[in-house]
Scaffold this motif. Structure first.
Motif, PDB file in Angstrom:
ATOM      1  N   CYS A 157     -24.326  17.483 -32.774  1.00  0.00           N
ATOM      2  CA  CYS A 157     -23.631  16.224 -33.071  1.00  0.00           C
ATOM      3  C   CYS A 157     -22.430  16.436 -34.002  1.00  0.00           C
ATOM      4  O   CYS A 157     -21.464  15.675 -33.946  1.00  0.00           O
ATOM      5  CB  CYS A 157     -24.601  15.208 -33.672  1.00  0.00           C
ATOM      6  N   TRP A 158     -22.459  17.458 -34.875  1.00  0.00           N
ATOM      7  CA  TRP A 158     -21.365  17.720 -35.798  1.00  0.00           C
ATOM      8  C   TRP A 158     -20.072  18.042 -35.031  1.00  0.00           C
ATOM      9  O   TRP A 158     -18.980  17.840 -35.568  1.00  0.00           O
ATOM     10  CB  TRP A 158     -21.689  18.886 -36.745  1.00  0.00           C
ATOM     11  N   ALA A 159     -20.217  18.515 -33.803  1.00  0.00           N
ATOM     12  CA  ALA A 159     -19.035  18.920 -33.028  1.00  0.00           C
ATOM     13  C   ALA A 159     -18.497  17.787 -32.152  1.00  0.00           C
ATOM     14  O   ALA A 159     -17.536  17.977 -31.415  1.00  0.00           O
ATOM     15  CB  ALA A 159     -19.388  20.111 -32.151  1.00  0.00           C
ATOM     16  N   VAL A 160     -19.124  16.614 -32.237  1.00  0.00           N
ATOM     17  CA  VAL A 160     -18.720  15.478 -31.403  1.00  0.00           C
ATOM     18  C   VAL A 160     -17.978  14.457 -32.270  1.00  0.00           C
ATOM     19  O   VAL A 160     -18.480  14.037 -33.301  1.00  0.00           O
ATOM     20  CB  VAL A 160     -19.963  14.816 -30.764  1.00  0.00           C
ATOM     21  N   ALA A 161     -16.781  14.072 -31.844  1.00  0.00           N
ATOM     22  CA  ALA A 161     -15.985  13.102 -32.603  1.00  0.00           C
ATOM     23  C   ALA A 161     -16.534  11.688 -32.419  1.00  0.00           C
ATOM     24  O   ALA A 161     -17.119  11.379 -31.382  1.00  0.00           O
ATOM     25  CB  ALA A 161     -14.538  13.139 -32.135  1.00  0.00           C
ATOM     26  N   GLY A 162     -16.390  10.875 -33.463  1.00  0.00           N
ATOM     27  CA  GLY A 162     -16.702   9.460 -33.337  1.00  0.00           C
ATOM     28  C   GLY A 162     -18.172   9.106 -33.386  1.00  0.00           C
ATOM     29  O   GLY A 162     -18.567   8.045 -32.902  1.00  0.00           O
ATOM     30  N   THR A 163     -19.011   9.963 -33.950  1.00  0.00           N
ATOM     31  CA  THR A 163     -20.431   9.639 -34.048  1.00  0.00           C
ATOM     32  C   THR A 163     -20.626   8.518 -35.067  1.00  0.00           C
ATOM     33  O   THR A 163     -19.727   8.218 -35.839  1.00  0.00           O
ATOM     34  CB  THR A 163     -21.237  10.884 -34.438  1.00  0.00           C
TER      35      THR A 163
END
Ligand code: SF4
Length: 100
Positions: free
Chosen positions: A48-54
């Motif tokens: 999840c750290w690598a996904v924008a807009g969480t």
């Protein structure tokens, strides 16, 4: 026991059919099917750290550069890194980038 995803660790309720989806919708970490399997996760539940807009903390986060300070000290990141050991995948875009 299967590997736990961020929404199970954080009990955020922002995964598909989660208890808080009506607020902001489904979190991108919960809906990003292209990340399935990375660090053994469902969708981006273990990257999840690598996904924008969480949606951590109940507000829309920025991209990796903006949120990395909080992500890299987050329980999810620490737990996944520990569990994956040498197989740990840090960045999504460069296939199988494993820090030495
Ligand atoms: S990134 Fe944060 S808000 Fe999104 S599903 Fe994972 S724990 Fe929940």
């Amino acid at each position: 026991m299967g590997r736990t995803n961020c929404w199970e660790i954080k009990k955020c309720g922002r995964e598909p059919s989660g208890s808080k989806v009506q607020d902001l919708g489904v979190c991108p970490a919960g809906s990003d099917t292209s990340s399935t399997g990375l660090n053994g996760g469902k969708n981006a539940g273990r990257i999840c750290w690598a996904v924008a807009g969480t949606f951590c903390g109940g507000k829309v986060q920025g991209d990796f550069a903006q949120k990395s300070a909080s992500c890299l000290s987050c329980d999810v990141f620490k737990q996944v890194k520990k569990e994956e050991g040498s197989e740990f995948i840090m960045i999504k875009s460069i296939p199988a980038f494993r820090p030495a």
